[in-house]
Design a protein around this motif. Structure first.
Motif, PDB file in Angstrom:
ATOM      1  N   ASP A 121      -0.945  -1.171  -6.490  1.00  0.00           N
ATOM      2  CA  ASP A 121      -0.736  -0.190  -5.661  1.00  0.00           C
ATOM      3  C   ASP A 121      -2.359  -0.670  -4.764  1.00  0.00           C
ATOM      4  O   ASP A 121      -3.468  -0.637  -5.419  1.00  0.00           O
ATOM      5  N   GLY A 122      -2.148  -1.142  -3.641  1.00  0.00           N
ATOM      6  CA  GLY A 122      -3.693  -1.655  -2.463  1.00  0.00           C
ATOM      7  C   GLY A 122      -3.706  -3.229  -3.421  1.00  0.00           C
ATOM      8  O   GLY A 122      -4.658  -3.828  -3.335  1.00  0.00           O
ATOM      9  N   ASN A 170      -3.666   4.636   1.082  1.00  0.00           N
ATOM     10  CA  ASN A 170      -4.271   4.140   0.405  1.00  0.00           C
ATOM     11  C   ASN A 170      -4.738   2.701   1.265  1.00  0.00           C
ATOM     12  O   ASN A 170      -5.491   1.552   0.769  1.00  0.00           O
ATOM     13  N   GLU A 171      -4.696   2.607   2.432  1.00  0.00           N
ATOM     14  CA  GLU A 171      -4.756   2.009   3.194  1.00  0.00           C
ATOM     15  C   GLU A 171      -6.879   1.252   3.585  1.00  0.00           C
ATOM     16  O   GLU A 171      -7.697   1.869   3.654  1.00  0.00           O
ATOM     17  N   ASP A 172      -6.422  -0.201   3.312  1.00  0.00           N
ATOM     18  CA  ASP A 172      -7.919   0.498   3.885  1.00  0.00           C
ATOM     19  C   ASP A 172      -8.843  -0.509   5.521  1.00  0.00           C
ATOM     20  O   ASP A 172      -7.818  -1.657   6.236  1.00  0.00           O
ATOM     21  N   ASN A 202       4.131  -5.141   5.442  1.00  0.00           N
ATOM     22  CA  ASN A 202       3.776  -3.976   5.283  1.00  0.00           C
ATOM     23  C   ASN A 202       5.444  -3.491   4.548  1.00  0.00           C
ATOM     24  O   ASN A 202       5.747  -3.325   5.052  1.00  0.00           O
ATOM     25  N   ASN A 260       0.583  -1.223  -0.267  1.00  0.00           N
ATOM     26  CA  ASN A 260      -0.015  -0.385  -0.237  1.00  0.00           C
ATOM     27  C   ASN A 260       0.820   1.379  -0.292  1.00  0.00           C
ATOM     28  O   ASN A 260       2.285   1.315   0.476  1.00  0.00           O
TER      29      ASN A 260
END
Length: 462
Positions: free
Chosen positions: A119-120, A74-76, A97, A70
């Motif tokens: 990304d993601g 952009n983290e969930d 991470n 990430n």
């Protein structure tokens, strides 16, 4: 002297409270990030691992690493909390991470198709990187045919963990070349396959020859309009004889979109029928209708069906399975019915049907799906393809039945369901939930300490 002593005691108590606050934050951080001690306030426990996942983790034979790639911002939060549960509840799983500065050489080892790691992404891999699954976090959030918001992160992550640990991957091969339903019209079905960590691809028997592997592949045929060639029939027959498995969704009609009516199929499919007959199953060339004669020749007819065998019945529970435009299946020998209609259905041939022929009092039960097992080989036959259509697959009972069917023919045992989020914005816990909890304790503790301090100072002054 008394004042100095009192001041020293007050200072000591103040420092003690400050130290307690610092230690509380340190303990809170470790409780949340290493022991997954947090408050999951979501209705379906979206961010906590289930009993099924814990069982998968307890059977791991190798270390599993979950990389989260990430960029900042952009983290969930929900997926982050769920992964912390994996990290805490599974001894052989670690979560790492990866930032935007991660070396391209490291990511490239997981980029099998050359499209890059977006990304993601989440990368699940074993200790020596010999097996890996790459998933987009955004793909965990889906919507079914009824408009329900679903979260399938645990289902997909646990399935990937099972694959990288065991190497047991199964690929669904969709037969092509006979005017079968195109994969673009089965997007919900293929999404379901992906959610259960099945790979899938098209299979043209005339081009690939004997390209089916009985140990790794299972064949799916959805509504063919023309028959097999003799060479194709032999290839599929040999695949089944070698222990391969297949599921056939067969239609016996052609739906006319302009007139919104159904017509009986004109072309026979003798080689497909031969495959079924060799397994003790025959599709009767007629249709089953519901109770209302007004819809007898229309696509609007849907039938409630019920699972018959223990494993399928257990998987579906009390939920109904709805199938449209269904042809009955006759079973004999080792073939067993696994899905029957209710006793309120009737059978009619479209070729000679009139409204007057729909006579009350002729209801009975019919077989809608049957299963044949010979050694390691399994053949599942359904008299309709509507159950995998984008319109009907989203029905809860349909989805559960298909999951049980796939599990049966591919010999997998992953019983983790997607969880409904009950809203467009699911309630997610924050990364400071435990700190908030301990903060509440401290808020109650500080006044207590102040009260004790006041009593001490009053005694000292007196």
């Amino acid at each position: 002297m008394i004042r100095r002593s009192s001041f020293a005691k007050v200072l000591a108590i103040a420092l003690g409270i400050l130290l307690l606050v610092v230690l509380g934050n340190i303990v809170a951080f470790n409780l949340e990030h290493h022991f997954a001690f947090f408050l999951d306030l979501s209705q379906n426990k979206l961010y906590s691992v289930s009993k099924e996942t814990k069982e998968i983790c307890s059977e791991l034979r190798d270390e599993v690493v979950i990389y989260v790639y990430n960029s900042p911002g952009n983290e969930d939060p929900g997926t982050k909390a769920l992964l912390e549960s994996y990290n805490a509840k599974c001894d052989n799983i670690s979560v790492v991470n990866l930032g935007a500065d991660t070396a391209e050489s490291f990511l490239s080892r997981f980029d099998t198709d050359g499209t890059g790691i977006a990304d993601g992404s989440i990368i699940v891999t074993n200790s020596d990187f010999s097996r890996a699954r790459v998933m987009q976090i955004a793909s965990f959030y889906t919507t079914d045919a009824d408009g329900r918001s679903l979260y399938s992160a645990e289902q997909r992550i646990s399935s990937a963990i099972k694959y990288v640990d065991t190497g047991a991957a199964r690929t669904a091969r969709f037969l092509t070349g006979h005017r079968e339903t195109d994969l673009s019209k089965l997007s919900r079905f293929t999404a379901m396959l992906s959610a259960y960590d099945y790979q899938y691809s098209a299979y043209d028997a005339m081009i690939e020859g004997s390209g089916l592997d009985a140990k790794k592949d299972f064949l799916i045929i959805v509504s063919p309009k023309t028959d097999l060639l003799e060479t194709e029939y032999l290839q599929i027959a040999n695949f089944l004889e070698a222990g391969g498995s297949a599921v056939f969704f067969m239609d016996n009609f052609i739906y006319e979109h302009e007139t919104e009516t159904m017509n009986i199929r004109v072309q026979e499919l003798p080689l497909f029928d031969r495959l079924f007959a060799e397994r003790g199953m025959t599709i009767k060339r007629s249709l089953i209708f519901g109770m209302d004669s007004a819809y007898t020749s229309l696509r609007a007819t849907s039938l409630v069906t019920e699972p018959q065998t223990g494993s399928f019945a257990a998987a579906v529970g009390m939920e109904s399975i709805l199938i449209s435009e269904l042809s009955p299946i006759i079973t004999e020998g080792e073939a067993i019915p696994i899905l029957n209609t209710t006793a309120s259905c009737r059978e009619k041939s479209l070729a000679h049907w009139t409204a007057e022929d729909f006579v009350p009092g002729e209801e009975q039960m019919y077989c809608a799906a049957a299963l044949s097992e010979i050694g390691d080989s399994k053949m599942l036959l359904l008299g309709s393809s509507s159950i995998v259509s984008n319109e009907e697959i989203g029905i809860s009972g349909n989805e559960k039945f298909l999951a049980a069917a796939l599990s049966s023919i591919s010999e997998t045992e992953l019983n983790i369901e997607s969880k409904e989020t009950h809203g467009d914005l699911p309630m997610r816990i924050t990364s400071y939930s435990t700190k908030m909890f301990i903060g509440i304790v401290l808020i109650a503790l500080i006044p207590m300490c102040a009260l004790i301090l006041g009593v001490v100072m009053r005694r000292m002054m007196s």
